[in-house]
Design a protein around this motif. Structure first.
Motif, mmCIF file in Angstrom:
data_model
loop_
_atom_site.group_PDB
_atom_site.id
_atom_site.type_symbol
_atom_site.label_atom_id
_atom_site.label_comp_id
_atom_site.label_asym_id
_atom_site.label_seq_id
_atom_site.Cartn_x
_atom_site.Cartn_y
_atom_site.Cartn_z
ATOM 1 N N HIS A 23 -7.207 -5.864 -6.639
ATOM 2 C CA HIS A 23 -6.212 -5.101 -7.408
ATOM 3 C C HIS A 23 -5.899 -3.776 -6.727
ATOM 4 N N LEU A 24 -6.934 -3.079 -6.253
ATOM 5 C CA LEU A 24 -6.720 -1.800 -5.589
ATOM 6 C C LEU A 24 -5.891 -1.964 -4.321
ATOM 7 N N GLN A 25 -6.145 -3.045 -3.590
ATOM 8 C CA GLN A 25 -5.386 -3.255 -2.357
ATOM 9 C C GLN A 25 -3.907 -3.483 -2.661
ATOM 10 N N MET A 26 -3.613 -4.272 -3.685
ATOM 11 C CA MET A 26 -2.210 -4.499 -4.052
ATOM 12 C C MET A 26 -1.556 -3.212 -4.539
ATOM 13 N N ARG A 27 -2.347 -2.359 -5.172
ATOM 14 C CA ARG A 27 -1.808 -1.099 -5.693
ATOM 15 C C ARG A 27 -1.602 -0.067 -4.586
ATOM 16 N N LEU A 28 -2.536 0.016 -3.648
ATOM 17 C CA LEU A 28 -2.498 1.059 -2.628
ATOM 18 C C LEU A 28 -1.750 0.646 -1.359
ATOM 19 N N LEU A 29 -1.838 -0.645 -1.019
ATOM 20 C CA LEU A 29 -1.221 -1.118 0.222
ATOM 21 C C LEU A 29 -0.419 -2.395 -0.030
ATOM 22 N N PRO A 30 0.615 -2.319 -0.860
ATOM 23 C CA PRO A 30 1.378 -3.539 -1.170
ATOM 24 C C PRO A 30 2.074 -4.138 0.032
ATOM 25 N N GLN A 31 2.265 -3.347 1.102
ATOM 26 C CA GLN A 31 2.975 -3.848 2.276
ATOM 27 C C GLN A 31 2.059 -4.601 3.236
#
Length: 232
Positions: free
Chosen positions: A101-109
């Motif tokens: 979840h954090l990865q999708m929130r912080l680095l969606p690209q």
């Protein structure tokens, strides 16, 4: 012979050093772009609610526990299975779920599969060292999606879900009502309005797993299910 043994030992030391350098290098590369201060939950939830999530959502037993890891330990854990250790497996699942979840929130690209998995692993390691299991559960409950409201807008977080489905704060809900929210947390596939049968079956399973008497497959009578609406 002594010279040969010393040579072999020296080669092994060099190889081990290079392997360690590679593992730690990949760890720091995976954290590239991740801020120094990670987002965290804005509130602490009750111990009974945390325990329900720990037991019913990630399959944990006993006290909530996420063991601190490091890059080398993470590799070893990935290559081995903790036979019968449900607490260790649950801790991994919880840690990895929050990391995703954090990865999708912080680095969606960051979409490339190999880099995605590398960043997810690095975040999992970091979370295990910086957050307790209770803090990870609080974050998961606060950020999870609980279906949609009457206007088709997403319901984000268990506080909003408690008001959406029961018109009460989450602290006022009984165990059965909290279990119903955990089922709704699974998204559109278990939306009580759009997938009542699937919701009921999952609800019955969790009620039974929690050791409660199952009076009926139906969700709590005071649950405001509404009608199935497309997401706006």
């Amino acid at each position: 012979m002594d010279v040969l043994l010393k040579y072999i030992a020296g080669v092994l030391v060099v190889l081990a050093t290079l392997l360690l350098a590679l593992i730690y290098g990949l760890y720091w590369y995976g954290l590239r772009g991740i801020p120094e201060q990670l987002p965290q939950a804005q509130r602490a939830y009750s111990e009974p609610l945390r325990q329900l999530y720990w037991t019913l959502e990630v399959g944990g037993t006993g006290p909530i526990e996420v063991r601190p890891s490091n890059p080398v330990g993470f590799v070893i854990d990935t290559l081995t299975e903790p036979n019968g250790n449900t607490r260790a497996l649950a801790g991994r699942l919880l840690r990895d779920r929050v990391a995703s979840h954090l990865q999708m929130r912080l680095l969606p690209q960051r979409r490339r599969i190999s880099l995605w998995h590398l960043t997810n692993a690095a975040l999992s390691i970091r979370l295990s060292r910086e957050r307790s299991g209770e803090q990870l559960i609080d974050y998961a409950l606060e950020q999870a999606s609980f279906g949609i409201d009457e206007n088709g807008a997403p319901v984000r977080g268990i506080d909003a879900a408690a008001k959406r489905y029961f018109a009460q704060p989450v602290e006022a809900l009984q165990t059965r009502e909290l279990i119903a929210l955990l089922v709704a947390m699974r998204g559109k596939s278990h939306d009580p309005a759009c997938e009542p049968g699937r919701f009921a079956r999952r609800y019955a399973l969790l009620v039974d797993s929690a050791g409660l008497a199952l009076d009926a497959l139906r969700p709590p009578a005071n649950m405001r299910i509404g009608v199935c609406r497309p997401r706006s």
